[in-house]
Design an enzyme around this catalytic site. Structure first.
Site, PDB file in Angstrom:
ATOM      1  N   SER A 174      41.916  21.350  -7.471  1.00 19.69           N
ATOM      2  CA  SER A 174      42.954  21.793  -8.402  1.00 19.69           C
ATOM      3  C   SER A 174      42.468  22.840  -9.397  1.00 19.69           C
ATOM      4  O   SER A 174      43.169  23.818  -9.670  1.00 19.69           O
ATOM      5  CB  SER A 174      43.513  20.588  -9.157  1.00 19.69           C
ATOM      6  OG  SER A 174      42.491  19.932  -9.907  1.00 19.69           O
ATOM      7  N   ARG A 231      33.108   9.486 -14.674  1.00 20.12           N
ATOM      8  CA  ARG A 231      32.860   8.951 -13.329  1.00 20.12           C
ATOM      9  C   ARG A 231      31.473   9.291 -12.809  1.00 20.12           C
ATOM     10  O   ARG A 231      31.217   9.263 -11.619  1.00 20.12           O
ATOM     11  CB  ARG A 231      33.944   9.476 -12.380  1.00 20.12           C
ATOM     12  CG  ARG A 231      35.318   8.920 -12.748  1.00 20.12           C
ATOM     13  CD  ARG A 231      36.436   9.483 -11.905  1.00 20.12           C
ATOM     14  NE  ARG A 231      37.694   8.862 -12.312  1.00 20.12           N
ATOM     15  CZ  ARG A 231      38.876   9.445 -12.289  1.00 20.12           C
ATOM     16  NH1 ARG A 231      38.984  10.695 -11.893  1.00 20.12           N
ATOM     17  NH2 ARG A 231      39.962   8.802 -12.668  1.00 20.12           N
ATOM     18  N   LYS A 263      33.364  18.113  -1.773  1.00 21.99           N
ATOM     19  CA  LYS A 263      34.396  18.347  -2.790  1.00 21.99           C
ATOM     20  C   LYS A 263      33.727  18.461  -4.150  1.00 21.99           C
ATOM     21  O   LYS A 263      32.919  17.588  -4.495  1.00 21.99           O
ATOM     22  CB  LYS A 263      35.397  17.187  -2.787  1.00 21.99           C
ATOM     23  CG  LYS A 263      36.496  17.306  -3.836  1.00 21.99           C
ATOM     24  CD  LYS A 263      37.370  16.068  -3.846  1.00 21.99           C
ATOM     25  CE  LYS A 263      38.472  16.205  -4.898  1.00 21.99           C
ATOM     26  NZ  LYS A 263      39.305  14.990  -4.987  1.00 21.99           N
ATOM     27  N   CYS A 267      42.044   5.221  -8.657  1.00 22.26           N
ATOM     28  CA  CYS A 267      42.188   5.800  -9.997  1.00 22.26           C
ATOM     29  C   CYS A 267      43.644   6.021 -10.403  1.00 22.26           C
ATOM     30  O   CYS A 267      43.976   5.911 -11.582  1.00 22.26           O
ATOM     31  CB  CYS A 267      41.383   7.091 -10.113  1.00 22.26           C
ATOM     32  SG  CYS A 267      41.854   8.386  -8.944  1.00 22.26           S
ATOM     33  N   TYR A 304      45.633  23.682  -2.125  1.00 23.01           N
ATOM     34  CA  TYR A 304      46.978  23.854  -2.679  1.00 23.01           C
ATOM     35  C   TYR A 304      47.525  25.241  -2.355  1.00 23.01           C
ATOM     36  O   TYR A 304      48.694  25.512  -2.610  1.00 23.01           O
ATOM     37  CB  TYR A 304      46.939  23.624  -4.188  1.00 23.01           C
ATOM     38  CG  TYR A 304      46.414  22.254  -4.549  1.00 23.01           C
ATOM     39  CD1 TYR A 304      47.247  21.142  -4.549  1.00 23.01           C
ATOM     40  CD2 TYR A 304      45.065  22.065  -4.858  1.00 23.01           C
ATOM     41  CE1 TYR A 304      46.759  19.870  -4.851  1.00 23.01           C
ATOM     42  CE2 TYR A 304      44.567  20.803  -5.156  1.00 23.01           C
ATOM     43  CZ  TYR A 304      45.409  19.717  -5.146  1.00 23.01           C
ATOM     44  OH  TYR A 304      44.920  18.467  -5.428  1.00 23.01           O
ATOM     45  N   CYS A 353      37.988   4.240 -10.588  1.00 17.77           N
ATOM     46  CA  CYS A 353      38.232   4.148  -9.144  1.00 17.77           C
ATOM     47  C   CYS A 353      37.998   2.770  -8.558  1.00 17.77           C
ATOM     48  O   CYS A 353      37.893   2.624  -7.339  1.00 17.77           O
ATOM     49  CB  CYS A 353      37.373   5.179  -8.412  1.00 17.77           C
ATOM     50  SG  CYS A 353      37.791   6.886  -8.860  1.00 17.77           S
ATOM     51  N   ARG A 365      44.073  15.551 -12.519  1.00 15.02           N
ATOM     52  CA  ARG A 365      44.252  14.325 -13.295  1.00 15.02           C
ATOM     53  C   ARG A 365      45.590  14.305 -14.018  1.00 15.02           C
ATOM     54  O   ARG A 365      46.142  13.239 -14.294  1.00 15.02           O
ATOM     55  CB  ARG A 365      43.072  14.128 -14.241  1.00 15.02           C
ATOM     56  CG  ARG A 365      41.816  13.801 -13.443  1.00 15.02           C
ATOM     57  CD  ARG A 365      40.558  13.702 -14.240  1.00 15.02           C
ATOM     58  NE  ARG A 365      39.440  13.410 -13.341  1.00 15.02           N
ATOM     59  CZ  ARG A 365      38.174  13.373 -13.710  1.00 15.02           C
ATOM     60  NH1 ARG A 365      37.850  13.596 -14.967  1.00 15.02           N
ATOM     61  NH2 ARG A 365      37.227  13.106 -12.824  1.00 15.02           N
ATOM     62  N   LYS A 388      31.221  13.970  -2.931  1.00 17.60           N
ATOM     63  CA  LYS A 388      32.218  14.239  -3.967  1.00 17.60           C
ATOM     64  C   LYS A 388      31.509  14.265  -5.307  1.00 17.60           C
ATOM     65  O   LYS A 388      30.938  13.260  -5.750  1.00 17.60           O
ATOM     66  CB  LYS A 388      33.315  13.172  -3.966  1.00 17.60           C
ATOM     67  CG  LYS A 388      34.403  13.406  -5.023  1.00 17.60           C
ATOM     68  CD  LYS A 388      35.463  12.326  -4.935  1.00 17.60           C
ATOM     69  CE  LYS A 388      36.540  12.517  -5.992  1.00 17.60           C
ATOM     70  NZ  LYS A 388      37.580  11.472  -5.908  1.00 17.60           N
ATOM     71  N   CYS A 420      41.925   5.473  -2.832  1.00 19.69           N
ATOM     72  CA  CYS A 420      41.170   5.344  -4.072  1.00 19.69           C
ATOM     73  C   CYS A 420      42.015   4.509  -5.019  1.00 19.69           C
ATOM     74  O   CYS A 420      43.158   4.171  -4.703  1.00 19.69           O
ATOM     75  CB  CYS A 420      40.848   6.713  -4.668  1.00 19.69           C
ATOM     76  SG  CYS A 420      39.582   6.665  -5.969  1.00 19.69           S
ATOM     77  N   GLU A 422      24.163  11.147   1.397  1.00 19.25           N
ATOM     78  CA  GLU A 422      25.506  10.561   1.347  1.00 19.25           C
ATOM     79  C   GLU A 422      26.251  10.779   2.666  1.00 19.25           C
ATOM     80  O   GLU A 422      26.881   9.868   3.209  1.00 19.25           O
ATOM     81  CB  GLU A 422      26.305  11.165   0.185  1.00 19.25           C
ATOM     82  CG  GLU A 422      25.891  10.676  -1.191  1.00 19.25           C
ATOM     83  CD  GLU A 422      26.481   9.325  -1.530  1.00 19.25           C
ATOM     84  OE1 GLU A 422      27.086   8.672  -0.653  1.00 19.25           O
ATOM     85  OE2 GLU A 422      26.331   8.906  -2.694  1.00 19.25           O
TER      86      GLU A 422
END
Length: 327
Positions: free
Chosen positions: A274, A217, A248, A122, A313, A130, A205, A195, A120, A233
């Site tokens: 996150s 976005r 996501k 970004c 994570y 992006c 971010r 996404k 990506c 998609e």
């Protein structure tokens, strides 16, 4: 038959029985740990909104990967924080880009690890969007050129999987074409297919230093209200050559994961993002929840919904839990 002949509690009576009939089990083989690599040496910048995570310089990133492999986590997803940025994100295509450096360093010291390279712009653009900006919005087709160059550069560095996360139309096909043209026909594509333009990305971010400098976005990431669109998609990415497809975020989109799994005979990836991670950490820090039980329940629910692979994570923590339980 009905009660009293049928007593469903019989199969819950002991831990051994419960383990025996458990329908969904999370394994370390299901998990991918996201990591953030930054310039410098012996650098560890804690990410305040994601306790336990840090931006790591290449040398410390290699050591972190060794620890993960020792826990049984053999897959990592890399995000880069470059020394400088540009208008188009071309810094991400450089031979000695920060992620390219990290891939080579990891591969030089660890043989038994799979590296997924996020693709990506970004993190690499001065504006935080992006792709290439034209008339105030991301220009789809110009951005495809950068994404394809970045993908080939990462494959040349040794990335095992290319994971485009930009949500440009046609990017899977363009990346597949360029990878094949350059001899990387065996490198799979893990497409961020569905996404969403989600509020759950906030802590990321900070971690990736990728917040957009203007606007949002919503013109390229999906509307959180839509699930039929997600199937379109995913289908498009499969037609273009995706080997794995992703939903996501995960927790607020378990229904989408299930629909994708039921519709397509493909490996399904879910990204436990996150914000989902940080909410658990914040609640645990305040003593409001049992963190380990919550982590297990969350990851189990994502797999139960239909995910074959979970980017999270919590990966290292879950590996430690499984090690203790299997002793």
């Amino acid at each position: 038959m009905a009660f009293p002949q049928t007593r469903l509690r019989r199969m819950r009576r002991t831990e051994t029985i419960r383990n025996m009939v458990r329908e969904t089990k999370v394994s370390v083989d299901d998990l991918i740990m996201p990591l953030f690599v930054c310039p410098g040496k012996n650098v560890s910048n804690p990410i305040t909104s994601m306790p336990g995570n840090s931006q790591l310089s290449v040398d410390l990133l290699v050591e972190e990967c060794k620890k993960l492999v020792a826990l049984g986590i053999k897959s990592v997803l890399l995000f880069g924080i470059p020394e400088h940025k540009d208008e188009h994100g071309l810094v991400a295509c450089e031979h000695n880009g920060i992620v390219q450096q990290a891939i080579r360093a990891i591969k030089a010291e660890i043989s038994d690890i799979m590296i997924v390279a996020d693709v990506c712009n970004c993190e690499y653009t001065t504006h935080g969007h992006c792709g290439t900006i034209v008339d105030g919005d991301v220009h789809n087709d110009l951005t495809l050129e950068t994404l394809a160059k970045q993908s080939v550069s990462l494959a040349e560095a040794g990335a095992d999987i290319i994971a485009p996360s930009d949500m440009m139309d046609g990017r899977v096909g363009k990346i597949r074409e360029e990878l094949d043209k350059n001899g990387f026909y065996n490198v799979p594509i893990m497409a961020y297919s569905a996404k969403y333009a989600s509020a759950f990305y906030g802590p990321f971010r900070e971690a990736a230093e990728s917040a957009p400098k203007f606007g949002n976005r919503a013109s390229y990431q999906m509307d959180p209200a839509n699930s039929n669109e997600a199937l379109r998609e995913v289908e498009q990415d499969i037609i273009e050559g995706a080997d794995m497809v992703m939903v996501k975020p995960a927790l607020s989109y378990l229904d989408v994961i299930r629909r994708v799994k039921d519709t397509f005979n493909m490996p399904i990836v879910a990204y436990n993002v996150s914000g989902e991670f940080s909410m658990v950490k914040a609640a645990a820090a305040n003593g409001w929840i049992d963190e380990e039980r919550i982590v297990k329940e969350i990851l189990t629910s994502i797999k139960r919904a239909g995910a074959d692979i979970i980017i999270t994570y919590h990966a290292a923590q879950m590996a430690e839990i499984l090690i203790r339980e299997n002793k």
